[in-house]
Design a protein around this motif. Structure first.
Motif, PDB file in Angstrom:
ATOM      1  N   MET A   1       0.275  -1.167  -0.080  1.00 11.70           N
ATOM      2  CA  MET A   1      -0.221  -0.505  -0.157  1.00 11.70           C
ATOM      3  C   MET A   1       1.135   1.514  -0.225  1.00 11.70           C
ATOM      4  O   MET A   1       1.885   1.044   0.862  1.00 11.70           O
ATOM      5  CB  MET A   1      -0.442  -0.264   1.194  1.00 11.70           C
ATOM      6  N   SER A   2       0.517   1.590  -0.495  1.00 15.06           N
ATOM      7  CA  SER A   2       1.394   3.454  -0.621  1.00 15.06           C
ATOM      8  C   SER A   2       0.255   4.670  -0.851  1.00 15.06           C
ATOM      9  O   SER A   2      -0.648   4.715  -1.873  1.00 15.06           O
ATOM     10  CB  SER A   2       2.556   3.661  -2.392  1.00 15.06           C
ATOM     11  N   ILE A   3       0.278   5.193   0.296  1.00 21.96           N
ATOM     12  CA  ILE A   3      -0.929   5.993   0.647  1.00 21.96           C
ATOM     13  C   ILE A   3       0.009   7.483   0.239  1.00 21.96           C
ATOM     14  O   ILE A   3       0.882   7.949  -0.086  1.00 21.96           O
ATOM     15  CB  ILE A   3      -1.064   6.327   1.771  1.00 21.96           C
ATOM     16  N   VAL A   4      -0.715   8.065  -0.817  1.00 24.61           N
ATOM     17  CA  VAL A   4      -0.404   8.891  -1.564  1.00 24.61           C
ATOM     18  C   VAL A   4      -0.916  10.814  -0.274  1.00 24.61           C
ATOM     19  O   VAL A   4      -1.998  10.168  -0.080  1.00 24.61           O
ATOM     20  CB  VAL A   4      -1.122   9.584  -3.051  1.00 24.61           C
ATOM     21  N   ILE A   5      -0.005  11.532  -0.418  1.00 28.00           N
ATOM     22  CA  ILE A   5      -0.317  12.689   0.525  1.00 28.00           C
ATOM     23  C   ILE A   5      -0.024  13.818   0.295  1.00 28.00           C
ATOM     24  O   ILE A   5       0.227  14.918   0.667  1.00 28.00           O
ATOM     25  CB  ILE A   5      -0.099  11.969   2.016  1.00 28.00           C
ATOM     26  N   ASP A   6       0.152  14.259  -1.179  1.00 28.76           N
ATOM     27  CA  ASP A   6       0.468  14.917  -1.552  1.00 28.76           C
ATOM     28  C   ASP A   6      -0.237  16.318  -2.111  1.00 28.76           C
ATOM     29  O   ASP A   6       0.156  17.520  -2.465  1.00 28.76           O
ATOM     30  CB  ASP A   6       1.248  14.599  -3.265  1.00 28.76           C
ATOM     31  N   LYS A   7      -1.923  16.173  -2.263  1.00 28.05           N
ATOM     32  CA  LYS A   7      -2.042  17.151  -2.300  1.00 28.05           C
ATOM     33  C   LYS A   7      -3.161  17.655  -1.790  1.00 28.05           C
ATOM     34  O   LYS A   7      -3.785  16.656  -1.010  1.00 28.05           O
ATOM     35  CB  LYS A   7      -3.050  16.974  -4.121  1.00 28.05           C
ATOM     36  N   SER A   8      -4.148  18.882  -1.954  1.00 27.99           N
ATOM     37  CA  SER A   8      -5.036  18.879  -1.293  1.00 27.99           C
ATOM     38  C   SER A   8      -6.529  18.460  -1.475  1.00 27.99           C
ATOM     39  O   SER A   8      -6.826  18.518  -3.322  1.00 27.99           O
ATOM     40  CB  SER A   8      -5.368  19.920  -0.865  1.00 27.99           C
ATOM     41  N   GLY A   9      -7.386  18.582  -1.270  1.00 28.63           N
ATOM     42  CA  GLY A   9      -8.502  18.594  -1.676  1.00 28.63           C
ATOM     43  C   GLY A   9      -9.171  18.803  -3.131  1.00 28.63           C
ATOM     44  O   GLY A   9      -8.663  19.806  -3.400  1.00 28.63           O
ATOM     45  N   PRO A  10     -10.139  18.561  -3.689  1.00 27.78           N
ATOM     46  CA  PRO A  10     -11.527  17.027  -3.065  1.00 27.78           C
ATOM     47  C   PRO A  10     -10.561  16.174  -3.066  1.00 27.78           C
ATOM     48  O   PRO A  10      -9.495  15.903  -4.614  1.00 27.78           O
ATOM     49  CB  PRO A  10     -12.267  17.408  -3.520  1.00 27.78           C
ATOM     50  N   PHE A  11     -11.369  15.385  -3.068  1.00 25.38           N
ATOM     51  CA  PHE A  11     -10.203  13.767  -2.618  1.00 25.38           C
ATOM     52  C   PHE A  11     -11.247  12.484  -3.351  1.00 25.38           C
ATOM     53  O   PHE A  11     -10.859  11.377  -3.311  1.00 25.38           O
ATOM     54  CB  PHE A  11      -9.646  13.325  -2.032  1.00 25.38           C
ATOM     55  N   THR A  12     -11.839  13.562  -3.824  1.00 28.67           N
ATOM     56  CA  THR A  12     -13.042  12.537  -5.015  1.00 28.67           C
ATOM     57  C   THR A  12     -13.488  13.213  -6.147  1.00 28.67           C
ATOM     58  O   THR A  12     -13.624  13.990  -6.583  1.00 28.67           O
ATOM     59  CB  THR A  12     -14.331  11.860  -3.847  1.00 28.67           C
ATOM     60  N   HIS A  13     -13.433  12.222  -7.177  1.00 27.58           N
ATOM     61  CA  HIS A  13     -14.535  13.126  -8.517  1.00 27.58           C
ATOM     62  C   HIS A  13     -14.891  12.519  -9.250  1.00 27.58           C
ATOM     63  O   HIS A  13     -15.541  11.320  -9.681  1.00 27.58           O
ATOM     64  CB  HIS A  13     -12.999  13.476  -9.331  1.00 27.58           C
ATOM     65  N   GLY A  14     -15.954  13.415  -9.652  1.00 29.51           N
ATOM     66  CA  GLY A  14     -16.949  13.197  -9.977  1.00 29.51           C
ATOM     67  C   GLY A  14     -16.915  12.237 -11.658  1.00 29.51           C
ATOM     68  O   GLY A  14     -15.658  11.956 -11.863  1.00 29.51           O
TER      69      GLY A  14
END
Ligand code: SF4
Ligand code: SF4
Lengths: 358, 498
Positions: A1-14
């Motif tokens: 598992m590699s958790i990505v933390i590089d960006k800010s939201g939103p963390f979901t996309h249409g």
């Protein structure tokens, strides 16, 4: 598992993507196109294929030259729309080289010389169409009456090959004018519109596209269906089509009431030429039309107005392509002047006044 | 009740069903709790304990310092193990002063603050003080110290306390559960807050996708006058303060003003419950309800979590996270923040911990903007994201500011809807940060300049004074010399002088 933390939201996309959008547009165009290909027979099908292939090749070549990934560029579907619309705006039995020249101008010049997808100022398909219209006026105004597939009169394969790749068809003496072209010529001969209208296809025939015209613009109900589908899918909004068609209809109605000898009525304006195709599929091109709703209303109005002016006063019977290109040039200005009102601010951008009572 | 439409807004996939039917459960007491001194907007709290101190549950560990700040209390009884820098639950991952509390397992309460017997007879100040003492901050995620917001009644004529139960972020159901399970506490807390604010009316707004919450609240509200419960349309970002105010009251808050300027103060429902507990039971804020959810979590849950619990422990309690997890975020997927590590603590503003898989984040590489205008259509603030982003990309921050980038609420609707997957909100957050920094810089330079000017002026004055003094001294000396000379050699004038 590699958790990505590089960006800010939103963390979901249409679910929306560029290619989904583009292929929905193609799907919306399909019914009218299939109907018209049937109506104009095998030569039209050949020309359609030639145009699509030429546009796709141009796109691949341009993208490769600029160091991009041709597969990805083709995959976004935008060039297929350009090719498709271009094919629909050609006379169905035009020679292959007209299509190829139009494709080169549409894709290489109008699109890639400006920087590719999203960067072009002018609608590529309309640039292609207008270039060949002014360069080869004869070929571009020679239409045929519908010769549906599988009916007597419909050319077979070898004859179709000759029409598209060979000597052409206009020499055979079956060439004819589109309704608007016909009225224009008659008018220049001094025949009033009221009279030339009598040898005009009935409004019913106009509705079902049974008259000479460009490959894909004549089947109004099917184009409308496709347009409504796009609205339902929220790909386009009503603003451009409605303002454009309403402007065209009103101008036609008003002027034909004032001077019926010189002007065609609102219904004829709507049902002939590329009015519907233009309103739903060409003027609504994302890249070259304004992004705000109010800007789109202004844009549609402009296209309607210019179409009517060109049809009425200019040398060309058909005005949608020119009108769209002219308005494309105004899009950046419209974008600047028509912005939504910002929440909490007046139209001028000042904060709203605080309520008097404290 | 008549509702008003709000601009734009989107309908992201809600995914609330993962936890909406899960009643709130308590987390077994963790061995160690990690309490950052800054769990709120404003200045960090000031420690009042030292390493080795034995503390009881609810005891103050750090006091508020400054006008905007909030106290931190012990979530359980135990011993202060350390006060040290630790990674903060913030995407920056910067270290922050944190109190480490080793639990003694007894979970013994300290002497509670005295309950306020009849809050409606108490003064606004008394309630405000109590809320401050309890360390309550906005639990919806904004973490603004609640006591400060309760003081707005002093400067504004308020008509409505709007209780925000919209909970419009996907996945999150903690507010939903609080409203269902503690409706009485929520309504009571709201009435107390309205009393402190001097607002005659309470409206509790809940998105229509939470019918049970609406029902429980309505049943409670029926028992008291002046509390109204309204269902608002499911539309993100309905929970944004200004938009909710607009939807419920039709009042549009002017830019750069507070909702209080249109007579409305907005508090979150969970905050109301915390106020109830502080006022009626004398209990400070030591725990909160957190939704743990997402496709990467084995058993999604709603949990009452002691503040300071490590996220990893919380996730373990939910069966851990799967290999498919792509991102772990704090808060909802629209406005939440990525966690720098799983070793950070649950703090007052943590409404959710979500472990999201690729299919849930639906992340793709971005492609060129096709000018589709969707971002314009769906922006709830009437902005033109496509244009702002292009200005920012070309380093024209002033132009971006001119068309309103500072009015952006970072709701993420534009990024969510963009078919080209352009991370628009990034651009705006970057620009807002940069503009604020430039502003600060400018003010600092101006300040320095005026200080330097003042300094120079002072020097100049001193120099002037010195020169004048010197000149005077010189004149005096000359006069004296002249006088001496005159005495030595009398003249006619000298005679006249004499
Ligand atoms: S939504 Fe994306 S692609 Fe569409 S205009 Fe906005 S930035 Fe461009
Ligand atoms: S993030 Fe900002 S620009 Fe984007 S939709 Fe929300 S308010 Fe509008």
């Amino acid at each position: 598992m590699s958790i990505v933390i590089d960006k800010s939201g939103p963390f979901t996309h249409g679910p929306n993507t560029v290619s989904k959008t583009m292929f929905t547009v193609l799907a919306a165009l399909a019914p009218a196109t299939l109907y018209n290909l049937w109506l104009f027979g095998l030569p039209a099908i050949l020309l359609f294929i030639v145009t699509m292939a030429a546009c796709a090749l141009c796109e691949a070549a341009c993208v490769r030259i600029s160091g991009g990934n041709p597969d990805r560029a083709l995959g976004d579907g935008s060039v297929l729309i350009t090719g498709w619309l271009l094919a629909l705006s050609l006379p169905p039995w035009a020679p292959w080289w007209v299509a190829v020249v139009a494709s080169v101008f549409a894709v290489c010049l109008a699109k890639h010389a400006f920087g590719g997808l999203g960067q072009n100022v002018f609608n590529p398909a309309m640039v292609g169409r207008v270039v060949v219209l002014v360069s080869f006026p004869l070929q571009m105004t020679s239409f045929v009456s519908p010769k549906p597939l599988f009916t007597p009169g419909s050319p077979g394969l070898s004859e179709s090959m000759t029409i598209i790749f060979g000597r052409g068809f206009s020499l055979d003496g079956i060439s004819t004018a589109s309704p608007l072209g016909f009225i224009k010529t008659e008018l220049s001969k001094g025949v009033p519109v009221t009279q030339s209208l009598s040898s005009f296809p009935s409004l019913g025939d106009m509705m079902i596209g049974f008259h000479p015209g460009s490959m894909g613009e004549t089947a109004v109900p099917l184009i409308l269906l496709g347009g409504l589908f796009l609205m339902w899918r929220k790909i386009i909004s009503w603003h451009i089509p409605v303002s454009m068609l309403a402007t065209l209809f009103l101008l036609g109605t008003i002027f034909s009431t004032i001077d019926p000898a010189r002007h065609t009525g609102g219904m004829v304006q709507l049902l002939s030429g590329a009015s519907f195709l233009g309103a739903f599929f060409i003027a609504t091109d994302y890249v070259t039309s304004p992004v705000s709703k109010s800007g789109q209303l202004a844009f549609g109005f402009g296209v309607g107005l210019l179409t009517w002016i060109i049809r009425t006063y200019a040398g060309y019977p058909e005005g949608v392509a020119f009108a769209v290109l002219l308005m494309n040039a105004l899009t950046p200005i419209l974008d600047q002047h028509f912005r939504p009102r910002v929440f909490g601010r007046t139209r001028k951008g000042e904060p709203l006044p605080v309520r008097g009572d404290k | 009740m008549k509702l008003f439409p709000i601009l734009g807004g989107i309908h992201p996939e809600y995914r609330k069903e993962l936890t909406s039917e899960k009643a709130i459960v308590a987390l077994p007491l963790p061995k160690t709790l990690y309490l950052p001194l800054q769990q709120h907007m404003g200045a960090p709290a000031n420690t009042t304990v030292s390493v080795g101190d034995e503390v009881k549950k609810g005891q103050v560990l750090a006091k508020a310092q400054g006008a905007i700040s909030a106290a931190v209390h012990a979530p359980t009884s135990g011993r202060i193990a350390a006060i040290t820098e630790m990674t903060a639950p913030h995407p920056s991952g910067l270290p922050q002063l944190t109190i480490m509390l080793d639990s003694d397992g007894k979970d013994e309460w300290a002497e509670p603050m005295a309950a306020i017997a009849d809050p409606f007879a108490a003064s606004a100040n008394e309630i405000k003080t109590r809320v401050a003492e309890a360390g309550i901050v906005g639990l919806g995620g904004a973490t603004f110290p609640s006591a400060v917001k309760l003081g707005l009644g002093g400067q504004h004529k308020l008509e409505i306390l709007l209780l925000n139960g919209a909970e419009c972020e996907p996945y999150l159901t903690c507010d939903d559960r609080v409203m269902r399970e503690f409706a009485a506490q929520v309504v009571d807390g709201a009435r107390i807050m309205a009393h402190a604010l001097g607002a005659p009316k309470v409206i509790i707004a809940v998105e229509d996708n939470k019918p049970q919450a609406v029902e429980s609240l309505k049943a409670e509200a029926a028992k008291t006058p002046n509390v109204e419960v309204v269902g608002v349309p499911v539309q993100y970002p309905m929970g944004a303060e200004r938009h909710l105010t607009q939807a419920v009251t039709g009042r549009e808050t002017p830019a750069r003003k507070l909702t209080a300027d249109v007579g409305v103060v907005v508090h979150n429902v969970a905050t109301a419950r915390a106020v109830h507990q502080a006022v009626r039971l004398g209990r400070p804020l030591v725990s909160r309800v957190v939704t743990v959810s997402g496709g990467g979590v084995a058993e999604p849950k709603n949990i009452e979590v002691p503040l300071g619990t490590k996220v990893s422990e919380l996730l373990d309690f939910c069966g851990g996270i799967s290999k498919a997890t792509k991102r772990v975020i704090s808060g909802g997927p629209m406005m939440g923040q990525p966690l720098p590590s799983l070793d950070v603590a649950v703090v007052k503003g943590t409404s959710g911990i979500l472990a999201l898989t690729q299919s849930e984040t639906n992340e793709h590489a971005s492609s060129p903007c096709i000018r589709c205008g969707s971002c314009v259509t769906y922006c709830p603030c009437g902005l033109v994201p496509v244009e702002m982003a292009s200005f920012i990309r070309n380093d024209k921050l002033d132009l971006a500011a001119k068309i309103g980038v500072q009015d952006c609420v970072s709701c993420g609707s534009c990024s969510y809807i963009c078919p080209s997957h352009i991370p628009l909100v990034h651009f705006f957050n970057y620009a807002k940060g940069k503009i604020a920094a430039l502003d600060r810089e400018r003010r600092k330079t101006e300040q320095t300049k005026s200080l330097v000017e003042a300094h120079n002026a002072r020097l100049e004055r001193q120099a002037q004074a010195k020169r004048e003094a010197a000149a005077k001294a010189k004149a005096a000396k000359e006069a004296a010399e002249a006088a001496a000379a005159a005495q030595a050699q009398p003249t006619i004038e000298g005679g006249a002088n004499a």
